[in-house]
Design a protein around this motif. Structure first.
Motif, mmCIF file in Angstrom:
data_model
loop_
_atom_site.group_PDB
_atom_site.id
_atom_site.type_symbol
_atom_site.label_atom_id
_atom_site.label_comp_id
_atom_site.label_asym_id
_atom_site.label_seq_id
_atom_site.Cartn_x
_atom_site.Cartn_y
_atom_site.Cartn_z
ATOM 1 N N THR A 171 -19.476 63.899 26.354
ATOM 2 C CA THR A 171 -19.937 64.598 25.273
ATOM 3 C C THR A 171 -20.978 64.291 24.314
ATOM 4 O OG1 THR A 171 -17.510 65.649 25.284
ATOM 5 C CG2 THR A 171 -19.364 66.284 23.745
ATOM 6 N N LEU A 172 -20.926 63.091 24.008
ATOM 7 C CA LEU A 172 -21.865 62.315 23.268
ATOM 8 C C LEU A 172 -23.384 62.097 23.912
ATOM 9 C CD1 LEU A 172 -22.451 60.764 20.377
ATOM 10 C CD2 LEU A 172 -21.597 58.481 21.694
ATOM 11 N N SER A 173 -23.248 61.889 25.085
ATOM 12 C CA SER A 173 -24.282 61.833 26.017
ATOM 13 C C SER A 173 -25.004 63.204 26.014
ATOM 14 C CB SER A 173 -23.916 61.346 27.425
ATOM 15 O OG SER A 173 -25.165 61.249 28.349
ATOM 16 N N HIS A 174 -24.222 64.128 26.192
ATOM 17 C CA HIS A 174 -24.598 65.665 26.333
ATOM 18 C C HIS A 174 -25.591 65.887 25.159
ATOM 19 C CE1 HIS A 174 -24.852 69.854 26.478
ATOM 20 N NE2 HIS A 174 -24.122 70.139 25.483
ATOM 21 N N VAL A 175 -25.061 65.670 23.930
ATOM 22 C CA VAL A 175 -25.464 65.825 22.737
ATOM 23 C C VAL A 175 -26.896 64.967 22.581
ATOM 24 C CG1 VAL A 175 -25.489 65.476 19.983
ATOM 25 C CG2 VAL A 175 -23.408 66.241 21.483
ATOM 26 N N TRP A 176 -27.012 63.883 23.073
ATOM 27 C CA TRP A 176 -28.205 63.002 22.944
ATOM 28 C C TRP A 176 -29.431 63.737 23.919
ATOM 29 C CZ3 TRP A 176 -24.966 58.010 23.365
ATOM 30 C CH2 TRP A 176 -24.841 57.436 22.430
ATOM 31 N N GLN A 177 -28.886 64.156 25.084
ATOM 32 C CA GLN A 177 -29.753 65.001 25.804
ATOM 33 C C GLN A 177 -30.308 66.162 25.438
ATOM 34 O OE1 GLN A 177 -28.006 65.552 29.951
ATOM 35 N NE2 GLN A 177 -26.787 63.704 29.596
#
Length: 349
Positions: free
Chosen positions: A65-71
């Motif tokens: 989820t964190l990676s999704h937010v960064w993307q």
């Protein structure tokens, strides 16, 4: 210490002032599916913000989820001068704060907690993080938001269970502060709390936390007091997740408080009368954890993996009495099993 905690039920006007005075390059709002539906439409100050949505629930507080937010931040052109508004409960403020702290090596962020738990705990004090390998908040950083807006405005969107979950942290702050503060809370009917009365309680509770955090922002010493109830509580929460019996964070903390006050009575002579008062309040409002003695070894293993543990020991904050605490208490497995036995007895299991 959080630079700017504002207590206001005029959330939209307060947030508009913060945005207008910040000279931000752009504004991005992080929401979950619930706050997008129930809260975002009430904030005109975010009408022109880019929106990033994540799934609701603690099971989604992950690196994926964190990676999704960064993307999404990258896709919408966010920069170090952009502002991320974390609009939601503890999952949103914890994960959003970590996303902001690491993106471009640090962008601005503001927390707008929409749950009682987030208002008194997750959104204030500068802790961020995600769960990892079944362990609560195992990966994270300390990062202070530009501001936090504490209000009760959105609590009308919450089920009673969520209000009770947050109140456990209020109770924890009170017992760390004084017996008078603790006893006042025991007389509150959690099913009938006026918003204005609750906002006053929130202000008092957050101030207790902020006073401790100001002395120890990165948890090297006295701030560990705020972990009262959390060594056992996090283990109960992680165990419940493992067994598809997820419980709200505050419920686990409430049971953890009782267990660690039991240990306080055993080790430091914490007054039995206050222990029984706490246990009665928790039993009436939170019920009992679904554990038996067969689960103790796994719970203890989870406690040994807690962030406070340095060499695989069980590390707890304990109380001599209300308002007088000691940190870094090493608890042996047999004492913890005895405390869990007594917890179950006190909860009527």
């Amino acid at each position: 210490m959080t630079r700017n905690v504002q207590y206001s039920n005029q959330v939209d006007a307060t947030l508009n002032t913060i945005i207008g005075g910040g000279n931000y390059h752009s504004v991005v709002a992080l929401v979950d599916e619930n706050t997008r539906r129930h809260v975002l439409p009430r904030l005109g100050s975010l009408a022109n913000a880019a929106i990033i949505e994540i799934p609701a629930g603690d099971v989604n507080k992950t690196l994926d989820t964190l990676s999704h937010v960064w993307q999404e931040l990258e896709s919408c052109g966010a920069t170090r001068r952009s502002l991320l508004v974390n609009l939601g409960g503890g999952v949103v403020t914890d994960l959003g704060g970590m996303a902001a702290a690491a993106f471009k090596r640090g962008m601005h962020f503001v927390n707008v907690p929409t749950t009682l738990l987030a208002a008194v705990d997750a959104s204030v004090g500068g802790k961020t993080g995600v769960n990892f390998m079944g362990l609560k908040n195992e990966i994270g950083v300390f990062a202070m938001p530009d501001a936090v807006i504490v209000s009760t405005t959105f609590f009308d969107t919450l089920p009673q269970q969520e209000l009770k979950s947050g109140f456990a942290e209020v109770l924890k702050h009170a017992i760390l502060c004084s017996r008078d503060e603790f006893q006042q809370l025991l007389h509150i009917d959690l099913s009938h709390i006026e918003k204005d009365q609750l906002l006053e309680r929130l202000q008092a509770s957050v101030k207790i936390k902020e006073d401790i955090v100001a002395q120890d922002p990165t948890e090297q010493g006295i701030r560990k007091a705020l972990n009262l109830g959390h060594t056992v509580g996090h283990a109960l929460e992680s165990w419940a997740m493992e067994n598809d019996k997820s419980v709200p964070h505050g419920y686990a903390v409430a049971w953890g408080l009782v267990a660690e006050v039991v240990l306080s009575h055993m080790k430091l002579g914490f007054p039995s009368g206050d222990l029984y008062s706490l246990a009665h309040f928790v039993r009436e409002n939170y019920g009992a954890p679904a554990i038996t003695c067969d689960h103790y070894d796994r719970l203890i293993d989870l406690m040994r993996h807690d962030k406070k543990s340095l060499d695989g020991e069980i590390n707890c904050t304990l109380l001599k009495q209300c308002g007088s605490f000691t940190i870094d208490n090493s608890i042996d497995a047999e004492s913890m099993k005895s405390a869990l036995d007594i917890l179950r007895d006190l909860m009527g299991v």
